[in-house]
Scaffold this motif. Structure first.
Motif, short mmCIF file in Angstrom:
data_model
loop_
_atom_site.label_atom_id
_atom_site.label_comp_id
_atom_site.label_asym_id
_atom_site.label_seq_id
_atom_site.Cartn_x
_atom_site.Cartn_y
_atom_site.Cartn_z
N ALA A 69 106.07 -3.20 -5.39
CA ALA A 69 105.85 -1.87 -4.79
C ALA A 69 107.08 -1.07 -3.92
O ALA A 69 107.58 -1.84 -3.15
CB ALA A 69 104.32 -1.46 -3.89
N SER A 70 107.14 0.13 -4.05
CA SER A 70 108.12 0.82 -3.22
C SER A 70 107.63 0.83 -1.68
O SER A 70 106.19 0.65 -1.60
CB SER A 70 108.21 2.15 -3.44
OG SER A 70 108.65 2.26 -4.86
N PRO A 71 108.55 0.76 -0.59
CA PRO A 71 107.66 0.62 0.55
C PRO A 71 107.18 1.94 0.88
O PRO A 71 107.02 3.10 0.49
CB PRO A 71 109.09 0.93 1.41
CG PRO A 71 110.28 0.38 0.56
CD PRO A 71 109.89 0.68 -0.74
N GLY A 72 105.92 1.60 1.51
CA GLY A 72 104.96 2.59 1.84
C GLY A 72 103.82 3.16 0.84
O GLY A 72 103.31 4.01 0.94
N ARG A 73 104.19 2.26 -0.54
CA ARG A 73 103.25 2.82 -1.39
C ARG A 73 102.31 1.38 -1.72
O ARG A 73 102.58 0.11 -1.49
CB ARG A 73 104.12 2.91 -2.52
CG ARG A 73 105.06 3.95 -2.57
CD ARG A 73 104.53 5.47 -2.29
NE ARG A 73 103.83 6.03 -3.39
CZ ARG A 73 104.13 6.76 -4.36
NH1 ARG A 73 105.57 7.02 -4.20
NH2 ARG A 73 103.31 7.37 -5.07
N HIS A 74 101.20 1.72 -2.62
CA HIS A 74 100.31 0.65 -3.02
C HIS A 74 100.50 0.68 -4.69
O HIS A 74 101.07 1.77 -4.99
CB HIS A 74 98.91 1.01 -2.91
CG HIS A 74 98.55 1.12 -1.39
ND1 HIS A 74 98.59 -0.27 -0.65
CD2 HIS A 74 98.52 1.96 -0.42
CE1 HIS A 74 98.32 0.19 0.70
NE2 HIS A 74 98.19 1.60 0.84
N LEU A 75 100.14 -0.47 -5.18
CA LEU A 75 100.10 -0.28 -6.69
C LEU A 75 98.43 -0.38 -7.16
O LEU A 75 97.76 -1.14 -6.55
CB LEU A 75 100.65 -1.65 -7.10
CG LEU A 75 102.09 -1.81 -6.87
CD1 LEU A 75 102.79 -3.12 -7.31
CD2 LEU A 75 102.89 -0.62 -7.86
N MET A 76 98.26 0.45 -8.30
CA MET A 76 96.84 0.42 -9.00
C MET A 76 97.41 -0.01 -10.19
O MET A 76 98.55 0.38 -10.95
CB MET A 76 96.51 1.64 -8.74
CG MET A 76 96.58 2.41 -7.40
SD MET A 76 95.34 1.65 -6.43
CE MET A 76 93.95 2.48 -6.94
N ASP A 79 93.97 1.86 -17.21
CA ASP A 79 94.33 1.61 -18.71
C ASP A 79 95.82 1.97 -19.27
O ASP A 79 95.95 1.58 -20.16
CB ASP A 79 93.02 2.37 -19.55
CG ASP A 79 91.67 1.96 -19.30
OD1 ASP A 79 91.56 0.83 -19.00
OD2 ASP A 79 90.76 2.79 -19.54
N ARG A 80 96.07 2.92 -18.20
CA ARG A 80 97.52 3.37 -18.95
C ARG A 80 98.59 2.44 -18.28
O ARG A 80 99.61 2.72 -18.70
CB ARG A 80 97.88 4.95 -18.11
CG ARG A 80 96.66 5.79 -18.74
CD ARG A 80 96.90 7.09 -17.97
NE ARG A 80 96.23 6.75 -16.69
CZ ARG A 80 96.44 7.49 -15.61
NH1 ARG A 80 97.12 8.50 -15.45
NH2 ARG A 80 95.76 7.04 -14.50
N GLY A 81 98.32 1.63 -17.26
CA GLY A 81 99.35 0.46 -16.84
C GLY A 81 99.32 0.58 -15.34
O GLY A 81 98.42 0.88 -14.57
N VAL A 82 100.63 0.45 -14.69
CA VAL A 82 100.75 0.38 -13.47
C VAL A 82 100.98 1.67 -12.81
O VAL A 82 101.76 2.49 -13.29
CB VAL A 82 102.06 -0.47 -13.11
CG1 VAL A 82 102.45 -0.58 -11.49
CG2 VAL A 82 101.75 -1.86 -13.59
N SER A 83 100.34 2.26 -11.54
CA SER A 83 100.56 3.42 -10.92
C SER A 83 100.94 3.19 -9.47
O SER A 83 100.44 2.36 -8.81
CB SER A 83 99.36 4.57 -11.24
OG SER A 83 98.49 3.99 -10.84
N LEU A 84 101.61 4.03 -9.15
CA LEU A 84 101.79 3.98 -7.54
C LEU A 84 101.08 4.94 -6.97
O LEU A 84 100.68 5.89 -7.42
CB LEU A 84 103.31 4.26 -7.12
CG LEU A 84 104.43 3.49 -7.70
CD1 LEU A 84 105.90 4.26 -7.71
CD2 LEU A 84 104.36 2.26 -7.09
N ALA A 85 100.42 4.40 -5.71
CA ALA A 85 99.76 5.34 -4.73
C ALA A 85 100.13 5.45 -3.54
O ALA A 85 100.96 4.41 -2.97
CB ALA A 85 98.19 4.71 -4.92
N GLY A 86 99.96 6.69 -2.69
CA GLY A 86 100.27 6.76 -1.56
C GLY A 86 99.85 5.40 -0.41
O GLY A 86 98.92 5.01 -0.65
#
Length: 99
Positions: A69-76, A79-86
């Motif tokens: 994950a990028s700094p300050g982000r979460h990973l989710m 079904d579509r794959g990996v996404s970044l969350a705030g």
């Protein structure tokens, strides 16, 4: 997997011991300041032959890959794959703005 900034050594040691042909996907989130650029994907790529990438929003999840994950982000994952969350601050702000 999650860790504070001090967890880099432990995660590096873990990736040194995981076989490159593992049939797993790894998502790594570290508590690091969001204003600092991150090269953790480079650090972890030196510890494993698995593919290690800085996670990007909307990429398909692939077996044998480590997503950092990028700094300050979460990973989710959905079904579509990996996404970044705030980060937590953004999530908390969104919550309070709805009140």
């Amino acid at each position: 997997m999650g860790a504070s900034a001090g967890g880099v050594q432990a995660l590096t040691a873990l990736f040194l011991r995981i076989p490159a042909d593992t049939r797993a996907t790894f998502l790594v989130v570290l508590h690091v300041p969001p204003y600092e650029p991150s090269t953790l994907h480079v650090v972890f790529s030196r510890a494993t032959r698995m593919r290690v990438v800085a996670a990007m929003d909307g990429v398909p999840q692939e077996v044998g890959t480590v997503y950092v994950a990028s700094p300050g982000r979460h990973l989710m994952v959905d079904d579509r794959g990996v996404s970044l969350a705030g980060g937590l601050a953004r999530i908390a702000m969104a919550f309070w703005c709805r009140l």
